[in-house]
Design an enzyme around this catalytic site. Structure first.
Site, PDB file in Angstrom:
ATOM      1  N   THR A   1       0.821  -1.203   0.000  1.00 34.25           N
ATOM      2  CA  THR A   1       0.000   0.000   0.000  1.00 34.25           C
ATOM      3  C   THR A   1       0.861   1.262   0.000  1.00 34.25           C
ATOM      4  O   THR A   1       2.018   1.224   0.444  1.00 34.25           O
ATOM      5  CB  THR A   1      -0.897  -0.018   1.260  1.00 34.25           C
ATOM      6  OG1 THR A   1      -1.462   1.270   1.466  1.00 34.25           O
ATOM      7  CG2 THR A   1      -0.102  -0.356   2.525  1.00 34.25           C
ATOM      8  N   ASP A   2       0.264   2.370  -0.432  1.00 30.23           N
ATOM      9  CA  ASP A   2       0.978   3.657  -0.342  1.00 30.23           C
ATOM     10  C   ASP A   2       1.050   4.150   1.103  1.00 30.23           C
ATOM     11  O   ASP A   2       1.786   5.085   1.412  1.00 30.23           O
ATOM     12  CB  ASP A   2       0.326   4.709  -1.252  1.00 30.23           C
ATOM     13  CG  ASP A   2      -1.136   4.998  -0.916  1.00 30.23           C
ATOM     14  OD1 ASP A   2      -1.701   4.319  -0.031  1.00 30.23           O
ATOM     15  OD2 ASP A   2      -1.720   5.911  -1.535  1.00 30.23           O
ATOM     16  N   GLU A   3       0.251   3.528   1.995  1.00 36.09           N
ATOM     17  CA  GLU A   3       0.182   4.034   3.375  1.00 36.09           C
ATOM     18  C   GLU A   3       1.500   3.848   4.124  1.00 36.09           C
ATOM     19  O   GLU A   3       1.730   4.493   5.148  1.00 36.09           O
ATOM     20  CB  GLU A   3      -0.985   3.371   4.121  1.00 36.09           C
ATOM     21  CG  GLU A   3      -2.284   3.595   3.372  1.00 36.09           C
ATOM     22  CD  GLU A   3      -3.550   3.229   4.136  1.00 36.09           C
ATOM     23  OE1 GLU A   3      -3.515   3.164   5.366  1.00 36.09           O
ATOM     24  OE2 GLU A   3      -4.581   3.016   3.462  1.00 36.09           O
TER      25      GLU A   3
ATOM     26  N   TYR B   1      -1.880  -0.799  10.881  1.00 35.17           N
ATOM     27  CA  TYR B   1      -1.994  -1.433   9.561  1.00 35.17           C
ATOM     28  C   TYR B   1      -0.785  -1.100   8.701  1.00 35.17           C
ATOM     29  O   TYR B   1      -0.095  -1.995   8.189  1.00 35.17           O
ATOM     30  CB  TYR B   1      -3.285  -0.986   8.854  1.00 35.17           C
ATOM     31  CG  TYR B   1      -3.294  -1.286   7.365  1.00 35.17           C
ATOM     32  CD1 TYR B   1      -3.309  -2.601   6.895  1.00 35.17           C
ATOM     33  CD2 TYR B   1      -3.279  -0.257   6.413  1.00 35.17           C
ATOM     34  CE1 TYR B   1      -3.298  -2.879   5.524  1.00 35.17           C
ATOM     35  CE2 TYR B   1      -3.269  -0.519   5.054  1.00 35.17           C
ATOM     36  CZ  TYR B   1      -3.282  -1.836   4.618  1.00 35.17           C
ATOM     37  OH  TYR B   1      -3.271  -2.115   3.265  1.00 35.17           O
TER      38      TYR B   1
ATOM     39  N   LYS C   1       2.280  -3.464   7.210  1.00 35.19           N
ATOM     40  CA  LYS C   1       2.579  -3.605   5.783  1.00 35.19           C
ATOM     41  C   LYS C   1       4.020  -3.156   5.499  1.00 35.19           C
ATOM     42  O   LYS C   1       4.713  -3.763   4.676  1.00 35.19           O
ATOM     43  CB  LYS C   1       1.597  -2.783   4.934  1.00 35.19           C
ATOM     44  CG  LYS C   1       0.167  -3.286   4.940  1.00 35.19           C
ATOM     45  CD  LYS C   1      -0.010  -4.673   4.338  1.00 35.19           C
ATOM     46  CE  LYS C   1       0.208  -4.723   2.850  1.00 35.19           C
ATOM     47  NZ  LYS C   1      -0.146  -6.072   2.299  1.00 35.19           N
TER      48      LYS C   1
HETATM   49  P1  NAD Z   1      -9.423  -7.787   1.896  1.00 33.60           P
HETATM   50  O1  NAD Z   1      -9.452  -7.513   3.358  1.00 33.60           O
HETATM   51  O2  NAD Z   1     -10.638  -7.515   1.083  1.00 33.60           O
HETATM   52  O3  NAD Z   1      -9.030  -9.303   1.640  1.00 33.60           O
HETATM   53  C1  NAD Z   1      -8.014  -9.961   2.344  1.00 33.60           C
HETATM   54  C2  NAD Z   1      -8.123 -11.449   2.071  1.00 33.60           C
HETATM   55  O4  NAD Z   1      -7.051 -12.104   2.777  1.00 33.60           O
HETATM   56  C3  NAD Z   1      -9.424 -12.073   2.563  1.00 33.60           C
HETATM   57  O5  NAD Z   1      -9.963 -12.918   1.581  1.00 33.60           O
HETATM   58  C4  NAD Z   1      -9.008 -12.856   3.797  1.00 33.60           C
HETATM   59  O6  NAD Z   1      -9.825 -14.004   4.029  1.00 33.60           O
HETATM   60  C5  NAD Z   1      -7.581 -13.241   3.436  1.00 33.60           C
HETATM   61  N1  NAD Z   1      -6.758 -13.510   4.627  1.00 33.60           N
HETATM   62  C6  NAD Z   1      -6.655 -12.744   5.752  1.00 33.60           C
HETATM   63  N2  NAD Z   1      -5.824 -13.332   6.635  1.00 33.60           N
HETATM   64  C7  NAD Z   1      -5.368 -14.481   6.048  1.00 33.60           C
HETATM   65  C8  NAD Z   1      -4.473 -15.499   6.461  1.00 33.60           C
HETATM   66  N3  NAD Z   1      -3.875 -15.457   7.653  1.00 33.60           N
HETATM   67  N4  NAD Z   1      -4.233 -16.524   5.613  1.00 33.60           N
HETATM   68  C9  NAD Z   1      -4.843 -16.579   4.391  1.00 33.60           C
HETATM   69  N5  NAD Z   1      -5.716 -15.648   3.972  1.00 33.60           N
HETATM   70  C10 NAD Z   1      -5.978 -14.596   4.782  1.00 33.60           C
HETATM   71  O7  NAD Z   1      -8.166  -6.960   1.337  1.00 33.60           O
HETATM   72  P2  NAD Z   1      -7.972  -6.228  -0.049  1.00 33.60           P
HETATM   73  O8  NAD Z   1      -8.561  -4.876   0.037  1.00 33.60           O
HETATM   74  O9  NAD Z   1      -8.368  -7.146  -1.148  1.00 33.60           O
HETATM   75  O10 NAD Z   1      -6.390  -6.047  -0.049  1.00 33.60           O
HETATM   76  C11 NAD Z   1      -5.546  -7.032  -0.631  1.00 33.60           C
HETATM   77  C12 NAD Z   1      -4.098  -6.578  -0.492  1.00 33.60           C
HETATM   78  O11 NAD Z   1      -3.928  -5.321  -1.136  1.00 33.60           O
HETATM   79  C13 NAD Z   1      -3.646  -6.378   0.946  1.00 33.60           C
HETATM   80  O12 NAD Z   1      -2.329  -6.852   1.052  1.00 33.60           O
HETATM   81  C14 NAD Z   1      -3.692  -4.866   1.147  1.00 33.60           C
HETATM   82  O13 NAD Z   1      -2.754  -4.452   2.109  1.00 33.60           O
HETATM   83  C15 NAD Z   1      -3.329  -4.383  -0.242  1.00 33.60           C
HETATM   84  N6  NAD Z   1      -3.850  -3.066  -0.632  1.00 33.60           N
HETATM   85  C16 NAD Z   1      -5.173  -2.791  -0.511  1.00 33.60           C
HETATM   86  C17 NAD Z   1      -5.657  -1.552  -0.940  1.00 33.60           C
HETATM   87  C18 NAD Z   1      -7.131  -1.233  -0.866  1.00 33.60           C
HETATM   88  O14 NAD Z   1      -7.513  -0.088  -1.158  1.00 33.60           O
HETATM   89  N7  NAD Z   1      -8.007  -2.158  -0.534  1.00 33.60           N
HETATM   90  C19 NAD Z   1      -4.774  -0.607  -1.460  1.00 33.60           C
HETATM   91  C20 NAD Z   1      -3.403  -0.941  -1.572  1.00 33.60           C
HETATM   92  C21 NAD Z   1      -2.959  -2.176  -1.162  1.00 33.60           C
HETATM   93  P1  TYD Z   2     -10.843   3.677   4.122  1.00 30.41           P
HETATM   94  O1  TYD Z   2     -11.770   3.250   3.049  1.00 30.41           O
HETATM   95  O2  TYD Z   2     -10.966   3.040   5.472  1.00 30.41           O
HETATM   96  O3  TYD Z   2      -9.372   3.531   3.547  1.00 30.41           O
HETATM   97  P2  TYD Z   2      -7.945   4.035   4.151  1.00 30.41           P
HETATM   98  O4  TYD Z   2      -8.120   4.404   5.558  1.00 30.41           O
HETATM   99  O5  TYD Z   2      -7.100   2.812   3.986  1.00 30.41           O
HETATM  100  O6  TYD Z   2      -7.533   5.164   3.277  1.00 30.41           O
HETATM  101  O7  TYD Z   2     -11.010   5.242   4.326  1.00 30.41           O
HETATM  102  C1  TYD Z   2     -10.833   6.167   3.264  1.00 30.41           C
HETATM  103  C2  TYD Z   2     -10.955   7.553   3.827  1.00 30.41           C
HETATM  104  O8  TYD Z   2     -12.307   7.767   4.259  1.00 30.41           O
HETATM  105  C3  TYD Z   2     -10.093   7.797   5.060  1.00 30.41           C
HETATM  106  O9  TYD Z   2      -9.621   9.149   5.035  1.00 30.41           O
HETATM  107  C4  TYD Z   2     -11.058   7.616   6.220  1.00 30.41           C
HETATM  108  C5  TYD Z   2     -12.370   8.080   5.655  1.00 30.41           C
HETATM  109  N1  TYD Z   2     -13.590   7.438   6.170  1.00 30.41           N
HETATM  110  C6  TYD Z   2     -14.657   8.217   6.644  1.00 30.41           C
HETATM  111  O10 TYD Z   2     -14.600   9.470   6.671  1.00 30.41           O
HETATM  112  N2  TYD Z   2     -15.770   7.582   7.082  1.00 30.41           N
HETATM  113  C7  TYD Z   2     -15.886   6.221   7.105  1.00 30.41           C
HETATM  114  O11 TYD Z   2     -16.937   5.678   7.553  1.00 30.41           O
HETATM  115  C8  TYD Z   2     -14.783   5.435   6.613  1.00 30.41           C
HETATM  116  C9  TYD Z   2     -14.856   3.937   6.611  1.00 30.41           C
HETATM  117  C10 TYD Z   2     -13.673   6.098   6.150  1.00 30.41           C
END
Ligand code: NAD
Ligand code: TYD
Length: 373
Positions: A154-156, A179, A183
């Protein structure tokens, strides 16, 4: 022969038996759908290894299971922290490629309970890395030539930006939530395994994704559903935090591009070049959903509720993704307007999926079919 840093695998990288960790989650299931349904480039097999935590939903892959189950698609339920299990899967399916999505992914949950994040994101990544280090080694002391481990991050990890500037691949890490710290730790392990052992690894850091199948605890799906259900729309703090949104399929195309042509030992930023203040994004969503669901947007706006800010809430994320554009020829294909349209349509027509994932019934079904965790 040893892998050299900066080596382009091109035709060498066959990517035949791909282990997708976290393939039942939001980005992972979209990745599997993309590879099997749309990618003419890929003719191999996918093994989806997922624990099915609250965030995993195996029904997201129902169609894939029907079309490819037992052949080009196989699901294995298990924990990436379980070394014996992970090694057995690597061997059983002769895995040559790992793309590692599995994680605990929600910042708010990491603030309430960081332990699961350390376990899955740090120990789980370590376990996967160390398992491939063992299984992919050759008697000569190197690694198989046809293998790759791609780590999704992630960019975070870069921390929080002020009003100007962008995260580049050389921005120092400065994670500020449990989180992002977990990461960041996983990213450091990945780069350390590349440098120390010469494991063929690539890493990508992406901005906020949106699209179908996202668990409705994240901003966009939560707001869509709350608008539809007439519920309050909780905005953290002053609503002026900024995120850079990228459509999930554009992210996955970037991941695939790196897996095919990325340089080993390198990291790539992926982003939407699409920055939005949360409150402005919410206004757009209110108009869009109201129009489609025939709601009165003025009434919906009354539901906006400013709530207590998230502790340590990062102010702004913005990705500079010029490296992947320049070096690998990737670009975003989906505009925000088109992506939001598709996303809202998807949530409005997939009521059963939403109910399923939000109800305890789904978890009960998992326990019945797959046993207790
Ligand atoms: P998600 O929470 O939707 O899915 C995570 C999946 O991992 C789930 O299916 C869960 O069952 C599985 N999982 C969790 N713990 C596990 C374990 N111990 N063993 C096996 N499986 C396990 O997450 P996502 O949003 O699809 O994110 C996927 C990846 O992308 C993550 O690594 C996250 O850090 C990264 N990422 C997400 C975003 C975003 O905006 N969602 C952005 C940048 C990077
Ligand atoms: P989120 O979807 O949780 O992603 P991330 O924290 O990983 O960026 O949140 C996106 C942005 O929206 C973040 O600035 C927090 C804000 N947010 C709200 O204002 N209200 C909400 O109910 C949620 C879930 C997030």
């Amino acid at each position: 022969m040893e892998h050299k840093f900066g080596e382009i695998f091109d035709n060498m990288r066959k990517l035949k038996n791909i282990l997708v960790s976290g393939g039942a989650g939001f980005i992972g299931c979209n990745f599997i759908n993309f590879l099997l349904e749309q990618n003419i480039d890929f003719t191999g097999r996918i093994i989806n290894l997922d624990l099915l935590t609250y965030a995993g939903n195996i029904s997201s892959l129902e169609e894939i299971e029907k079309q490819f189950g037992g052949g080009r698609y196989i699901f294995e339920r298990g924990d990436i922290c379980d070394r014996t299990f992970v090694e057995s899967i690597l061997k059983k399916y002769n895995i040559d490629t790992v793309v590692h999505f599995a994680a605990e992914s929600h910042v708010d949950r990491s603030i309430l309970g960081p332990e699961a994040f350390i376990k899955t994101n740090v120990m789980g990544t370590f376990t996967l890395l160390d398992a491939v280090r063992n299984v992919w080694k050759t008697p000569e002391g190197g690694f198989r030539q046809d293998v790759l481990f791609h780590h999704i991050s992630t960019d975070e990890v870069y921390g929080s930006l002020g009003e100007t500037g962008y995260f580049t691949e050389t921005t120092p890490y400065d994670p500020r939530s449990p989180y992002s710290a977990s990461k960041a730790a996983s990213d450091h392990l990945v780069m350390a395994y590349a440098h120390t052992y010469g494991l063929p690894l690539t890493l990508s850091n992406c901005s906020n994704n949106y699209g179908p199948y996202q668990f409705p605890e994240k901003l966009i799906p939560l707001m869509i559903l709350n608008i539809l259900e007439g519920k309050p729309l909780p905005v953290y703090g002053d609503g002026k935090n900024i995120r850079d949104w990228v459509y999930v399929e554009d992210h996955n195309k970037a991941v695939w591009t790196i897996m095919k042509n990325g340089l080993t030992g390198e990291k790539y930023n992926i982003g939407g070049e699409n920055e939005w203040e949360n409150i402005k994004l919410l206004q757009v969503l209110i108009d869009l959903v109201s129009e489609k669901a025939k709601l009165n947007p003025v009434k919906v706006r009354e539901k906006i509720t400013y709530v207590k800010d998230r502790p340590g809430h990062d102010r702004r994320y913005a990705i500079d993704c010029s490296k992947i554009k320049r070096d690998l020829g990737w670009k975003q294909d989906v505009s925000f307007e088109e992506g939001l349209n598709k996303t809202v349509n998807w949530y409005m027509t997939n009521d059963a999926w939403v109910k399923n994932i939000l109800s305890g019934e789904y978890l009960k079904w998992i326990e019945k079919n797959y046993g207790q965790r």
